[in-house]
Design an enzyme around this catalytic site. Structure first.
Site, PDB file in Angstrom:
ATOM      1  N   SER A   1      -9.748   7.926  -2.666  1.00 13.09           N
ATOM      2  CA  SER A   1     -10.581   8.889  -1.945  1.00 13.09           C
ATOM      3  C   SER A   1     -12.017   8.423  -1.727  1.00 13.09           C
ATOM      4  O   SER A   1     -12.976   8.940  -2.322  1.00 13.09           O
ATOM      5  CB  SER A   1     -10.538  10.217  -2.678  1.00 13.09           C
ATOM      6  OG  SER A   1      -9.197  10.597  -2.747  1.00 13.09           O
TER       7      SER A   1
ATOM      8  N   ARG B   1     -17.634   2.103   2.478  1.00 20.21           N
ATOM      9  CA  ARG B   1     -18.681   2.074   1.454  1.00 20.21           C
ATOM     10  C   ARG B   1     -18.207   2.904   0.269  1.00 20.21           C
ATOM     11  O   ARG B   1     -17.420   3.838   0.434  1.00 20.21           O
ATOM     12  CB  ARG B   1     -20.002   2.637   1.991  1.00 20.21           C
ATOM     13  CG  ARG B   1     -20.040   4.118   2.215  1.00 20.21           C
ATOM     14  CD  ARG B   1     -21.178   4.526   3.100  1.00 20.21           C
ATOM     15  NE  ARG B   1     -20.890   4.207   4.483  1.00 20.21           N
ATOM     16  CZ  ARG B   1     -20.212   5.005   5.306  1.00 20.21           C
ATOM     17  NH1 ARG B   1     -19.761   6.155   4.892  1.00 20.21           N
ATOM     18  NH2 ARG B   1     -19.972   4.654   6.565  1.00 20.21           N
TER      19      ARG B   1
ATOM     20  N   ASP C   1      -7.779  12.113  -0.484  1.00 18.45           N
ATOM     21  CA  ASP C   1      -7.399  13.341  -1.205  1.00 18.45           C
ATOM     22  C   ASP C   1      -7.380  14.580  -0.295  1.00 18.45           C
ATOM     23  O   ASP C   1      -6.572  15.489  -0.473  1.00 18.45           O
ATOM     24  CB  ASP C   1      -8.282  13.571  -2.448  1.00 18.45           C
ATOM     25  CG  ASP C   1      -9.776  13.449  -2.181  1.00 18.45           C
ATOM     26  OD1 ASP C   1     -10.173  13.251  -1.020  1.00 18.45           O
ATOM     27  OD2 ASP C   1     -10.553  13.539  -3.159  1.00 18.45           O
TER      28      ASP C   1
HETATM   29  C1  BGC Z   1     -15.293  10.465  -0.486  1.00 16.62           C
HETATM   30  C2  BGC Z   1     -14.116  11.102   0.209  1.00 16.62           C
HETATM   31  C3  BGC Z   1     -13.416  12.067  -0.709  1.00 16.62           C
HETATM   32  C4  BGC Z   1     -14.405  13.044  -1.322  1.00 16.62           C
HETATM   33  C5  BGC Z   1     -13.736  13.974  -2.314  1.00 16.62           C
HETATM   34  C6  BGC Z   1     -16.189  11.520  -1.095  1.00 16.62           C
HETATM   35  O1  BGC Z   1     -17.207  10.914  -1.833  1.00 16.62           O
HETATM   36  O2  BGC Z   1     -16.033   9.668   0.400  1.00 16.62           O
HETATM   37  O3  BGC Z   1     -13.208  10.120   0.653  1.00 16.62           O
HETATM   38  O4  BGC Z   1     -12.448  12.753   0.031  1.00 16.62           O
HETATM   39  O5  BGC Z   1     -15.428  12.340  -1.974  1.00 16.62           O
HETATM   40  O6  BGC Z   1     -13.118  13.289  -3.328  1.00 16.62           O
END
Ligand code: BGC
Length: 490
Positions: free
Chosen positions: A157, A172, A210
């Site tokens: 995620s 990133r 996620d």
């Molecule tokens: C990430 C996402 C993720 C979210 C919740 C963010 O920091 O970039 O990809 O869905 O956090 O986990």
């Protein structure tokens, strides 16, 4: 006789009668800078919609709006056994999910704590650790079985550009991760190389965010679900758009314009250029001191990783100005990220008018003796930070609904802040009501409901693996040609 009418709900502010004037002034200033009123929320929503569209355009914008190659919701009949791995912000979870074919499932899972240094360790350490956890899972749940190649839904995620469902180039790191050698690379081959090194017979079928998993899992048990959100260590949302609304796919894929495509918004990056969010000097400081300044502007005002930190630096600032904790040592408070969102929850939940639980917390955790007025300020500050987080989150939900013309739906939401932070859900619902003008409705009648989700990174990942296999069987293209990789990567 005086008619008193219905009893008023207890004020969350508690009584401020005994709070001295200088502290009251500080509280009032904090209320001014942390409150996002209905008009501001509406302005944020309008700007958000434009930014969502920009993210889908060929030129792109701050919000990545990543096509995920998840191209349908489940129909509830999916069956089979799937492995799922979730690399969240704090823990690693391995699951074996049985989809039972009637919108039902069974799940076996093990959790592994991510060692503290891993967030800033080396790429090899990370992938080897994940492979070891999978190995341990297989050994404890399938001992002495000769396993053939198993397919895995990998919930990773972080913002990844995806040219196919089973790959993802990390744009990133977010959520405080800072591991060299991963940004700009496809994470799937790195992970599979570690699996090979350890002889773990697994290959990645789908790389999943996620939020996408949450949306799909929630839709499996509740077909009214049209969006998935995470409000946890980080924050983000996914929804379904159609190919004709995603100009950045034009010329790269030959798909019917009405083909659905799940979009991982990565909305944490909303307003990275700082034009609309009401940032305080504390938000600026959090950003500047973070491993990735000028990124995740929205997330840094909302997500669990940052809520306690905002609270901590406000308290330190007030201490340094001589307003609180006079003649106390605040050494313990000086450690960055020493307050997490669960501590804020405890502060908000103290049921006593004189906040004796907050008093104990401050003595035991930080060695600080607090006065009652100080505790009232500390609690009001926690409320303001929690309220702002919930209201801004609602602005994101509203923006997606408005962009898509959705007037009624369920939103599956997960994450520690959504599930555990006091009043987060009610405050978010109240903000949605203000944005959409649901003045005559009671909360149970609100047409857009953000509600607890099904397990996205377990059940959702399994469903996505199943949907991918189904697409292959139906002869529909699941991946993309290599030449578009460069074009889609941002
Ligand atoms: C990430 C996402 C993720 C979210 C919740 C963010 O920091 O970039 O990809 O869905 O956090 O986990």
């Amino acid at each position: 006789m005086v008619h008193l009418g219905p009893k008023k709900p207890p004020s969350r502010k508690g009584s401020m009668a005994d709070v001295p004037r200088d502290l009251l002034e500080q509280i009032s200033q904090l209320e001014t800078i942390f409150t996002v009123d209905a008009n501001k929320l509406k302005a944020i929503v309008e700007h958000f919609i434009k930014e969502l569209e920009k993210g889908l355009s060929k030129e792109g914008g701050s919000i990545p709006m990543i096509p995920t190659w998840v191209m349908s919701m489940p129909d509830g009949k999916e069956k089979g056994s799937y492995l799922a791995l979730d690399m969240g912000g704090t823990n690693l979870r391995v699951c074996e999910v049985q989809l039972l074919g009637n919108r039902d499932f069974d799940i076996t899972q093990s959790k592994y704590h991510m060692p503290p240094g891993m967030k800033t360790g080396t790429s090899e350490q990370l992938w080897d650790y994940i492979a070891e956890c999978l190995e341990a899972f297989l050994q404890s749940h399938h001992p002495d079985e000769a396993l053939h190649e198993l397919s895995l839904g990998f919930t990773f995620s972080y913002p990844c550009s995806q040219t196919a469902i089973d790959n993802g180039v990390l744009q990133r790191w977010t959520k405080g991760f800072d591991i060299d050698g991963v940004e700009g690379h496809d994470v799937q081959p790195m992970f599979e190389a570690a699996l090979k090194r350890k002889n773990v017979p697994i290959h990645v079928t789908a790389l999943i965010n996620d939020t996408t998993g949450t949306m799909v899992a929630s839709n499996y048990t509740d077909p009214e679900t049209q969006m998935g959100c995470i409000f946890g260590t980080g924050c983000n949302a996914a929804y379904f758009d159609v190919v004709k609304n995603i100009p950045k796919l034009e010329g790269l894929v030959d798909l019917d314009p009405e083909t659905p495509m799940a979009i991982n918004c990565e909305w944490g990056a909303f307003d990275n250029e700082h034009v609309i969010l009401p940032r305080t000097k504390y938000d600026v400081q959090i950003d500047e001191d973070s491993p990735r300044p000028n990124q995740q502007a929205f997330e840094k005002m909302i997500a669990g990783l940052y809520l306690g930190e905002i609270h901590r630096i406000v308290m330190l600032d007030l201490y340094e100005q001589g307003f609180i904790f006079e003649n106390q040592s605040v050494e313990a408070l000086k450690k960055p990220y020493s307050i997490d969102a669960s501590l804020l929850s405890q502060i908000e939940e103290d049921p006593f008018e004189n906040l004796t639980e907050v008093e104990d917390l401050f003595t035991t955790r930080f060695g600080i003796q607090t006065t009652e007025p100080e505790r009232k300020l500390v609690r009001r500050l926690a409320e303001l930070i929690g309220d702002r987080s919930a209201r801004l989150s609602a602005a994101g939900v509203a923006a997606i609904c408005k962009k898509k013309g959705i007037e009624k739906c369920h939103v599956g939401a997960d994450g520690s802040v959504f599930n555990k932070y006091p009043h987060f859900q009610e405050r978010g619902a109240q903000a949605l009501a203000e944005i959409f003008g649901w003045h005559d409705l009671t909360p149970t009648q609100y047409p857009i409901k953000v509600q607890p989700a099904e397990d996205g990174s377990g059940v959702g990942a399994a469903l996505i693996a199943a949907l991918t296999a189904k697409r292959v069987n139906e002869g529909l293209p699941v991946g993309m040609k290599p030449e578009i990789i460069a074009k889609l990567s941002k």
